[in-house]
Design an enzyme around this catalytic site. Structure first.
Site, short mmCIF file in Angstrom:
data_model
loop_
_atom_site.label_atom_id
_atom_site.label_comp_id
_atom_site.label_asym_id
_atom_site.label_seq_id
_atom_site.Cartn_x
_atom_site.Cartn_y
_atom_site.Cartn_z
N GLY A 50 0.80 -1.22 0.00
CA GLY A 50 0.00 0.00 0.00
C GLY A 50 0.83 1.27 0.00
O GLY A 50 2.02 1.25 -0.27
N HIS A 62 2.34 4.44 -5.12
CA HIS A 62 2.94 5.49 -5.95
C HIS A 62 3.00 5.01 -7.39
O HIS A 62 2.54 3.90 -7.69
CB HIS A 62 4.32 5.87 -5.40
CG HIS A 62 5.23 4.70 -5.20
ND1 HIS A 62 5.72 3.93 -6.23
CD2 HIS A 62 5.71 4.12 -4.06
CE1 HIS A 62 6.47 2.96 -5.76
NE2 HIS A 62 6.49 3.03 -4.44
N HIS A 111 4.22 1.41 -8.20
CA HIS A 111 3.20 0.37 -8.04
C HIS A 111 2.23 0.38 -9.23
O HIS A 111 1.87 -0.67 -9.76
CB HIS A 111 2.36 0.62 -6.78
CG HIS A 111 3.12 0.54 -5.48
ND1 HIS A 111 3.28 1.63 -4.65
CD2 HIS A 111 3.73 -0.50 -4.87
CE1 HIS A 111 3.94 1.24 -3.57
NE2 HIS A 111 4.24 -0.03 -3.68
N GLN A 150 7.89 -9.51 7.80
CA GLN A 150 9.11 -9.12 7.08
C GLN A 150 9.80 -7.92 7.71
O GLN A 150 10.81 -7.45 7.21
CB GLN A 150 8.80 -8.88 5.60
CG GLN A 150 7.98 -7.64 5.29
CD GLN A 150 7.59 -7.59 3.84
OE1 GLN A 150 6.77 -8.37 3.38
NE2 GLN A 150 8.18 -6.68 3.07
N ASP A 185 13.38 -3.74 -5.85
CA ASP A 185 13.67 -4.72 -4.80
C ASP A 185 14.21 -5.96 -5.49
O ASP A 185 13.56 -7.01 -5.54
CB ASP A 185 12.41 -5.00 -4.00
CG ASP A 185 11.83 -3.72 -3.42
OD1 ASP A 185 12.39 -3.21 -2.46
OD2 ASP A 185 10.83 -3.21 -3.97
N MET A 194 11.24 5.68 -6.76
CA MET A 194 10.00 5.86 -5.99
C MET A 194 9.90 4.78 -4.91
O MET A 194 10.25 3.62 -5.15
CB MET A 194 8.80 5.77 -6.92
CG MET A 194 8.68 6.99 -7.78
SD MET A 194 7.13 7.01 -8.66
CE MET A 194 7.38 8.50 -9.62
P1 AMP Z 1 5.95 -2.51 -1.67
O1 AMP Z 1 4.58 -1.95 -1.50
O2 AMP Z 1 7.03 -1.53 -1.35
O3 AMP Z 1 6.12 -3.85 -1.01
O4 AMP Z 1 6.13 -2.78 -3.21
C1 AMP Z 1 5.22 -3.55 -3.95
C2 AMP Z 1 5.81 -3.87 -5.29
O5 AMP Z 1 6.10 -2.65 -5.99
C3 AMP Z 1 7.13 -4.62 -5.21
O6 AMP Z 1 7.17 -5.60 -6.24
C4 AMP Z 1 8.15 -3.53 -5.43
O7 AMP Z 1 9.37 -4.02 -5.97
C5 AMP Z 1 7.43 -2.67 -6.44
N1 AMP Z 1 7.99 -1.31 -6.45
C6 AMP Z 1 8.22 -0.50 -5.39
N2 AMP Z 1 8.80 0.65 -5.78
C7 AMP Z 1 8.95 0.57 -7.14
C8 AMP Z 1 9.49 1.43 -8.13
N3 AMP Z 1 10.00 2.63 -7.82
N4 AMP Z 1 9.48 1.01 -9.41
C9 AMP Z 1 8.97 -0.22 -9.73
N5 AMP Z 1 8.43 -1.07 -8.85
C10 AMP Z 1 8.43 -0.69 -7.56
#
Ligand code: AMP
Length: 282
Positions: A31, A34, A37, A61, A150, A184
């Site tokens: 969540g 941005h 996502h 995690q 990531d 981001m």
């Molecule tokens: P998170 O909500 O941070 O767990 O991220 C959810 C998914 O979005 C994960 O697969 C992240 O690698 C991906 N993600 C987060 N930031 C970015 C970004 N700047 N560019 C591309 N994918 C992203």
């Protein structure tokens, strides 16, 4: 957009979609969405018949003393963004539904989670692969999309899917950046204006590393010295790691042959940021 809050109901709905012959695309998130996502979601819309997004801040995690409690959350805003993208189903389970009393099973990917964040955040990837395995069993997707930001997480999930015969295509999408280069991240919201400026040094240093590589430098140590130099100029920066690794095994490399990744984790003030860049002959 349908909102589903229990694992049981989500499984029932996904089973129904599969029986209808629908190809299910899945984007798991924590969540506070941005544009990074949303880019994964656009890709999911293109590749599947139905797009399911989960929003779940996964407690397992986060290590002790990390930011689980203060991780940014804004469900109302997130749901509006999901509707805007045309997401079909949002899965938002409560923690108790994912980890009921007596929960005791984990998924651990051994080798690729050892280096990098695996060293500085013990238990982190165990939490990630366990929750993603659970989400895969609940959402039953045909394909799942993750960000290369990531990178180690993406590699660990690909490995898990392969090792456990999960019939799911795991797709990686390049990092989406702000116009000034900052990758981001939901955690960017923690940065003060001054810290945000200093955080730009991360991508700047990675670009410098890539430039050196493209000019013919193949010594990891020499490239790393330049990169750490740039980051250390920032008052608020504390380097967790900056490493050059094999893109598949994520083991450290001394002499770059073919492809490699420069991966870094740096604390800017109290905020730990990740970034990386792939080195490849152009
Ligand atoms: P998170 O909500 O941070 O767990 O991220 C959810 C998914 O979005 C994960 O697969 C992240 O690698 C991906 N993600 C987060 N930031 C970015 C970004 N700047 N560019 C591309 N994918 C992203």
């Amino acid at each position: 957009m349908e909102i589903i809050a229990t694992a049981k109901e989500m499984q029932r709905r996904s089973e129904q979609l599969r029986l209808e012959g629908k190809k299910i695309a899945f984007v798991p998130t924590m969540g506070y969405l941005h544009k990074g996502h949303l880019t994964l979601m656009h890709e999911g819309k293109k590749r599947g018949d139905v797009l399911i997004v989960s929003i779940f801040v996964n407690p397992t995690q986060f290590g002790p003393g990390e930011d689980y409690e203060r991780y940014p959350r804004d469900m109302k805003r997130d749901l509006a963004l999901l509707k805007g993208v045309g997401v079909d189903i949002c899965f938002t389970p409560p923690s108790q539904d994912m980890y009921p009393d007596g929960f005791q099973t984990c998924v651990e990917v051994e080798q690729v989670t050892k280096n990098l964040c695996g060293t500085s955040r013990p238990g982190h990837f165990r939490g990630v692969t366990t929750v993603v395995a659970k989400l895969f069993n609940i959402v039953k997707p045909h394909l799942a999309i993750f960000g290369e930001k990531d990178y180690q997480q993406l590699i660990a999930i690909k490995q898990m899917a392969r090792d456990l015969n999960m019939d799911i295509e795991v797709i990686g999408i390049p990092t989406i950046r702000e116009s000034d280069g900052l990758a981001m991240s939901s955690r960017n919201t923690y940065l003060t204006a001054k810290e945000r400026k200093e955080a730009l040094s991360l991508y700047r240093s990675l670009l410098k590393g890539k430039e050196l590589f493209l000019q013919g430098q193949r010594s990891a140590a020499k490239i790393l010295t330049e990169i750490t130099g740039i980051i250390k100029e920032q008052k608020s920066a504390t380097i967790d790691y900056v490493k050059i690794c094999d893109v598949h095994t994520l083991e450290d490399i001394e002499e770059i042959k073919g492809e490699a990744i420069i991966a870094l984790a740096v604390k800017i003030g109290k905020t730990r940021l990740l970034d990386n860049i792939i080195l490849k002959e152009e």
